[in-house]
Design a protein around this motif. Structure first.
Motif, PDB file in Angstrom:
ATOM      1  N   SER A  64     118.280 -35.216  14.212  1.00  0.00           N
ATOM      2  CA  SER A  64     117.176 -34.372  13.743  1.00  0.00           C
ATOM      3  C   SER A  64     117.285 -34.029  12.271  1.00  0.00           C
ATOM      4  N   ILE A  65     116.154 -34.042  11.622  1.00  0.00           N
ATOM      5  CA  ILE A  65     116.098 -33.633  10.217  1.00  0.00           C
ATOM      6  C   ILE A  65     115.537 -32.217  10.147  1.00  0.00           C
ATOM      7  N   LEU A  66     114.513 -31.947  10.944  1.00  0.00           N
ATOM      8  CA  LEU A  66     113.962 -30.585  11.030  1.00  0.00           C
ATOM      9  C   LEU A  66     114.457 -29.940  12.317  1.00  0.00           C
ATOM     10  N   GLY A  67     114.992 -28.761  12.209  1.00  0.00           N
ATOM     11  CA  GLY A  67     115.396 -28.020  13.410  1.00  0.00           C
ATOM     12  C   GLY A  67     116.605 -28.635  14.088  1.00  0.00           C
ATOM     13  N   PRO A  68     117.066 -27.988  15.157  1.00  0.00           N
ATOM     14  CA  PRO A  68     118.252 -28.486  15.856  1.00  0.00           C
ATOM     15  C   PRO A  68     117.938 -29.728  16.693  1.00  0.00           C
ATOM     16  N   PRO A  69     118.976 -30.515  17.055  1.00  0.00           N
ATOM     17  CA  PRO A  69     118.750 -31.638  17.975  1.00  0.00           C
ATOM     18  C   PRO A  69     118.094 -31.131  19.262  1.00  0.00           C
ATOM     19  N   THR A  70     117.493 -32.021  19.992  1.00  0.00           N
ATOM     20  CA  THR A  70     116.740 -31.774  21.244  1.00  0.00           C
ATOM     21  C   THR A  70     115.319 -31.276  20.996  1.00  0.00           C
ATOM     22  N   THR A  71     114.960 -31.067  19.718  1.00  0.00           N
ATOM     23  CA  THR A  71     113.585 -30.656  19.413  1.00  0.00           C
ATOM     24  C   THR A  71     112.907 -31.695  18.510  1.00  0.00           C
ATOM     25  N   LEU A  72     111.600 -31.727  18.614  1.00  0.00           N
ATOM     26  CA  LEU A  72     110.768 -32.443  17.639  1.00  0.00           C
ATOM     27  C   LEU A  72     110.308 -31.379  16.647  1.00  0.00           C
ATOM     28  N   GLY A  73     110.081 -31.764  15.405  1.00  0.00           N
ATOM     29  CA  GLY A  73     109.713 -30.737  14.421  1.00  0.00           C
ATOM     30  C   GLY A  73     108.585 -31.164  13.510  1.00  0.00           C
ATOM     31  N   MET A  74     107.907 -30.176  12.947  1.00  0.00           N
ATOM     32  CA  MET A  74     106.837 -30.446  11.977  1.00  0.00           C
ATOM     33  C   MET A  74     106.962 -29.460  10.830  1.00  0.00           C
TER      34      MET A  74
END
Ligand code: ATP
Ligand code: MG
Length: 296
Positions: A64-74
């Motif tokens: 992950s680049i945005l937010g913690p792993p296990t999430t999608l981010g925008m």
């Protein structure tokens, strides 16, 4: 032009110029370690610099680049970002696993939901970065249907020897969709499974640093368990201890993550560890598929 820390091939500039003549959603596609995220950075940078209201979608659950792993981010960018990891996310969507395998539908829906939100919030350019899962039936299923759902205006495929042509084939003649094919640029270097694991761990540690114990009543939030959707509170036991949780708001966007500690049947309360200070907006506790240990 600003000096980038990475090598910018001439073709990247051409692709950006073509995208800029017809802005919209841009999806990056390629096998692992082909330079997708670096190209995404370049496109976000140029697009922001070019005056487009730009949002970046991090579709990678593990690295992950945005937010913690296990999430999608925008995230929206207000100025051209020097480093993508320093961008602050605007919305997260919890999947609860570090790989899309077994969660293909959730991943595709989550990316669509974030892209829709970006457009509602005025994005003119939405750059969608993806995982390197493109091979085989699983890669096809995830990427083909993600593209069907998102209907990006541009697909930028990075491939050495046609690794994503099985996916692109279904989009060759689509109206309003332009395919751009690139080779991996010089300077791309692969990351080992160990490096990737260490990165995930570091991201989790950073996220949970300074977390606190909080108590949530299951009378005030809904507990969503994708594994056993019909679970009654009597069915809640130690199996959940240590499990990662998505703390989701009324629109099912994720305000933060938590770790399930214990459950008290009498009070109907769950004790969790979370860095989230304000829990008032949390309406759903979504059970993740992995467990985490944090040392406070
Ligand atoms: N054009 C470039 N110039 C210099 N270094 C690069 C370039 N492209 C990629 N790299 C380096 O190669 C590594 C892998 O690149 P990147 O993370 O962009 O690949 P990816 O396809 O997104 O990988 P993943 O499949 O893990 O998401 C990174 O360390 C990155 O800095
Ligand atoms: Mg990447």
């Amino acid at each position: 032009m600003r000096f980038f820390e990475f090598h910018v091939p001439q073709e990247w500039l051409q692709v950006y110029e073509e995208i800029a003549t017809s802005p919209g959603t841009v999806l990056l596609l390629g096998a692992p370690d082909t330079g997708k995220s670096t190209l995404a950075h370049f496109l976000v940078y140029k697009s922001t610099e070019g005056g487009f209201r730009t949002s970046y979608i991090d579709g990678d659950l593990g690295q992950s680049i945005l937010g913690p792993p296990t999430t999608l981010g925008m995230a929206f960018t207000s100025e051209p970002p020097a480093n993508m990891k320093e961008l602050e996310w605007d919305h997260l969507y919890f999947i609860g696993a570090t790989s899309p395998a077994g969660h293909l539908l959730a991943t595709a829906v989550g990316v669509k939901k974030l892209a829709e939100r970006a457009i509602e919030d005025g994005a003119q350019m939405v750059v969608v970065d993806t995982t390197g899962l493109v091979a085989g039936e699983m890669g096809f299923e995830l990427k083909f249907y993600k593209i069907e759902l998102l209907r990006p205006r541009h697909i930028v495929a990075i491939q050495k020897e046609g690794e994503v042509e099985h996916i692109l084939r279904g989009f060759r003649e689509r109206k309003g969709m332009k395919l751009h094919r690139l080779c991996p640029s010089q300077g791309v270097h692969p990351r080992s499974a160990e490096t990737r694991r260490a990165y995930r761990q570091q991201r989790f540690q950073e996220y949970f640093r300074g977390c606190a114990r909080k108590v949530i009543s299951l009378d005030t939030v809904e507990f969503i368990n994708p594994e056993l959707p019909l679970l009654t509170k009597e069915g809640i036991d130690e199996r959940f201890n240590g499990r990662l949780l998505g703390l989701n708001d009324e629109n099912y966007f994720t305000l933060g993550l938590g770790i399930w500690e214990t459950f008290d049947l009498d009070s109907n309360e769950v004790s969790i560890l979370t860095p989230l200070e304000e829990l008032r907006g949390v309406k759903y506790l979504h059970l993740g598929h992995i467990s985490l240990k944090v040392f406070t």
